[in-house]
Design an enzyme around this catalytic site. Structure first.
Site, mmCIF file in Angstrom:
data_model
loop_
_atom_site.group_PDB
_atom_site.id
_atom_site.type_symbol
_atom_site.label_atom_id
_atom_site.label_comp_id
_atom_site.label_asym_id
_atom_site.label_seq_id
_atom_site.Cartn_x
_atom_site.Cartn_y
_atom_site.Cartn_z
ATOM 1 N N GLY A 12 0.787 -1.233 0.000
ATOM 2 C CA GLY A 12 0.000 0.000 0.000
ATOM 3 C C GLY A 12 0.814 1.275 0.000
ATOM 4 O O GLY A 12 0.326 2.325 0.442
ATOM 5 N N ASN A 14 1.637 3.001 -2.616
ATOM 6 C CA ASN A 14 0.969 3.939 -3.540
ATOM 7 C C ASN A 14 -0.306 4.493 -2.914
ATOM 8 O O ASN A 14 -0.642 5.672 -3.113
ATOM 9 C CB ASN A 14 0.676 3.265 -4.885
ATOM 10 C CG ASN A 14 1.889 3.277 -5.787
ATOM 11 O OD1 ASN A 14 2.293 4.314 -6.291
ATOM 12 N ND2 ASN A 14 2.505 2.110 -5.966
ATOM 13 N N ARG A 65 -14.984 -15.271 -10.109
ATOM 14 C CA ARG A 65 -14.375 -13.952 -10.176
ATOM 15 C C ARG A 65 -15.442 -12.858 -10.200
ATOM 16 O O ARG A 65 -15.331 -11.823 -9.562
ATOM 17 C CB ARG A 65 -13.556 -13.878 -11.472
ATOM 18 C CG ARG A 65 -12.174 -13.349 -11.293
ATOM 19 C CD ARG A 65 -11.410 -13.442 -12.582
ATOM 20 N NE ARG A 65 -10.349 -14.429 -12.512
ATOM 21 C CZ ARG A 65 -9.184 -14.239 -11.908
ATOM 22 N NH1 ARG A 65 -8.913 -13.111 -11.313
ATOM 23 N NH2 ARG A 65 -8.276 -15.185 -11.883
ATOM 24 N N ARG A 91 -5.439 -8.826 -8.601
ATOM 25 C CA ARG A 91 -6.468 -9.690 -9.187
ATOM 26 C C ARG A 91 -6.719 -9.245 -10.615
ATOM 27 O O ARG A 91 -6.795 -8.043 -10.892
ATOM 28 C CB ARG A 91 -7.810 -9.592 -8.425
ATOM 29 C CG ARG A 91 -7.764 -9.954 -6.977
ATOM 30 C CD ARG A 91 -7.273 -11.346 -6.705
ATOM 31 N NE ARG A 91 -8.136 -12.397 -7.240
ATOM 32 C CZ ARG A 91 -7.753 -13.665 -7.380
ATOM 33 N NH1 ARG A 91 -6.533 -14.030 -7.055
ATOM 34 N NH2 ARG A 91 -8.587 -14.561 -7.857
ATOM 35 N N LEU A 93 -9.057 -8.468 -13.538
ATOM 36 C CA LEU A 93 -10.463 -8.034 -13.545
ATOM 37 C C LEU A 93 -11.176 -8.587 -14.775
ATOM 38 O O LEU A 93 -10.605 -8.639 -15.865
ATOM 39 C CB LEU A 93 -10.527 -6.507 -13.530
ATOM 40 C CG LEU A 93 -9.958 -5.886 -12.246
ATOM 41 C CD1 LEU A 93 -9.670 -4.407 -12.427
ATOM 42 C CD2 LEU A 93 -10.905 -6.108 -11.067
ATOM 43 N N ASN A 107 -4.778 2.222 -13.368
ATOM 44 C CA ASN A 107 -3.822 1.302 -12.745
ATOM 45 C C ASN A 107 -2.427 1.896 -12.851
ATOM 46 O O ASN A 107 -2.128 2.623 -13.805
ATOM 47 C CB ASN A 107 -3.865 -0.044 -13.489
ATOM 48 C CG ASN A 107 -2.895 -1.057 -12.909
ATOM 49 O OD1 ASN A 107 -2.828 -1.250 -11.687
ATOM 50 N ND2 ASN A 107 -2.113 -1.696 -13.763
ATOM 51 N N HIS A 109 1.604 0.711 -13.098
ATOM 52 C CA HIS A 109 2.439 -0.454 -13.404
ATOM 53 C C HIS A 109 3.902 0.001 -13.406
ATOM 54 O O HIS A 109 4.221 1.059 -13.960
ATOM 55 C CB HIS A 109 2.048 -1.021 -14.773
ATOM 56 C CG HIS A 109 2.879 -2.206 -15.158
ATOM 57 N ND1 HIS A 109 2.671 -3.456 -14.610
ATOM 58 C CD2 HIS A 109 3.935 -2.328 -15.996
ATOM 59 C CE1 HIS A 109 3.563 -4.298 -15.113
ATOM 60 N NE2 HIS A 109 4.347 -3.638 -15.954
ATOM 61 N N LYS A 172 9.779 5.209 -6.144
ATOM 62 C CA LYS A 172 9.807 6.636 -5.772
ATOM 63 C C LYS A 172 9.121 7.471 -6.850
ATOM 64 O O LYS A 172 8.417 8.439 -6.546
ATOM 65 C CB LYS A 172 11.258 7.113 -5.617
ATOM 66 C CG LYS A 172 11.795 6.917 -4.215
ATOM 67 C CD LYS A 172 13.251 7.257 -4.132
ATOM 68 C CE LYS A 172 13.502 8.690 -3.684
ATOM 69 N NZ LYS A 172 14.961 8.894 -3.432
ATOM 70 N N GLU A 174 6.798 6.307 -8.888
ATOM 71 C CA GLU A 174 5.367 5.973 -8.828
ATOM 72 C C GLU A 174 4.636 6.888 -7.855
ATOM 73 O O GLU A 174 3.524 7.351 -8.118
ATOM 74 C CB GLU A 174 5.175 4.517 -8.369
ATOM 75 C CG GLU A 174 5.636 3.479 -9.360
ATOM 76 C CD GLU A 174 5.317 2.056 -8.896
ATOM 77 O OE1 GLU A 174 4.201 1.819 -8.416
ATOM 78 O OE2 GLU A 174 6.189 1.187 -9.020
HETATM 79 C C1 GRF Z 1 3.786 -1.126 -7.405
HETATM 80 O O1 GRF Z 1 5.079 -1.306 -7.906
HETATM 81 C C2 GRF Z 1 2.787 -0.987 -8.522
HETATM 82 O O2 GRF Z 1 3.314 -0.372 -9.668
HETATM 83 C C3 GRF Z 1 2.454 -2.425 -8.829
HETATM 84 O O3 GRF Z 1 2.440 -3.071 -7.593
HETATM 85 C C4 GRF Z 1 3.272 -2.366 -6.674
HETATM 86 C C5 GRF Z 1 2.419 -2.014 -5.501
HETATM 87 O O4 GRF Z 1 3.157 -1.463 -4.433
HETATM 88 N N1 GRF Z 1 1.210 -2.520 -9.568
HETATM 89 P P1 GRF Z 1 2.390 -0.819 -3.204
HETATM 90 O O5 GRF Z 1 1.464 -1.886 -2.638
HETATM 91 O O6 GRF Z 1 1.630 0.372 -3.684
HETATM 92 O O7 GRF Z 1 3.462 -0.451 -2.228
#
Ligand code: GRF
Length: 214
Positions: A12, A14, A65, A91, A93, A107, A109, A172, A174
């Protein structure tokens, strides 16, 4: 205020960056609910600490699902969510969920999509010899890690990098990119026609990254 629903499965970090952004005066979005498919997700504690509504919807408790997603969807709607932020939500979707939240679900990535979708991203990047990597925020489509790109950040790949060192550098970025994209959407700076996105307002000028540096 744009109401966000944040979907998590783990750490978590992000989510944390979105919590912190939303706490800034004038930020045009707020987190309405945090949902995790895993009861042990550390991110749930982060939500609890700041008093955000948070729930576990354990996918293991459902036979399909879609049955799982119907409950997610109901929770999101009950909290008036307008934008779903997938933040380390592990998951896949279904088409039903993707259609239900079309252009209302994003999302993050940890690669420069469309390169390196899927898992073990940083290992793949290092094996490829790429000199730069980064992260991408995109609208969710049925194909995994694909969809109209809203924002990207670039970081160098350094000679001594391990997957963990590269992951930390990307993470960082992100944490800066995700809140910024949410801000652009909430501020009405994103227009989408078909699968083409036009961004208006703030521009990043002509920033360039050279790796190796000049
Ligand atoms: C991140 O690297 C995100 O890009 C990917 O999963 C990771 C999640 O990290 N989809 P966090 O749970 O937000 O720390």
């Amino acid at each position: 205020m744009l109401k966000l629903g944040v979907l998590i499965s783990g750490r978590g970090s992000n989510l944390q960056s979105l919590i912190e952004a939303c706490a800034q005066p004038g930020f045009p979005a707020e987190i309405a609910v945090v949902l995790s498919n895993r009861p042990d997700a550390v991110g749930l504690r982060r939500a609890a600490e700041v008093g955000l509504p948070h729930f576990v919807v354990d996918h293991k408790a459902f036979t399909s699902r879609e049955a799982f997603e119907r409950v997610l969807d109901a929770r999101l709607r009950a909290h008036g969510v307008e934008l779903v932020c997938n933040a380390g939500f592990m998951r896949i979707l279904t088409e039903w969920f993707v259609r239900a939240w079309w252009n209302q679900s994003i999302n993050i990535h940890p690669s420069l999509l469309p390169a390196f979708p899927g898992l073990h991203v940083h290992e793949q990047v290092l094996a490829s010899g790429a000199r730069v990597s980064g992260c991408t925020v995109h609208y969710v489509r049925t194909e995994m890690d694909a969809g109209p790109i809203l924002g990207q950040a670039v970081v160098p790949v350094l000679p001594a990098d391990t997957p963990d060192a590269l992951a930390a550098r990307v993470l960082k970025a992100e944490h800066r990119l995700y809140p910024n994209v949410v801000k652009l959407i909430a501020g009405g700076h994103v227009a989408i026609e078909g699968e083409r996105i036009t961004l208006t307002g703030p521009s990043d000028g002509d920033a360039q990254l050279f790796s190796p540096g000049l």
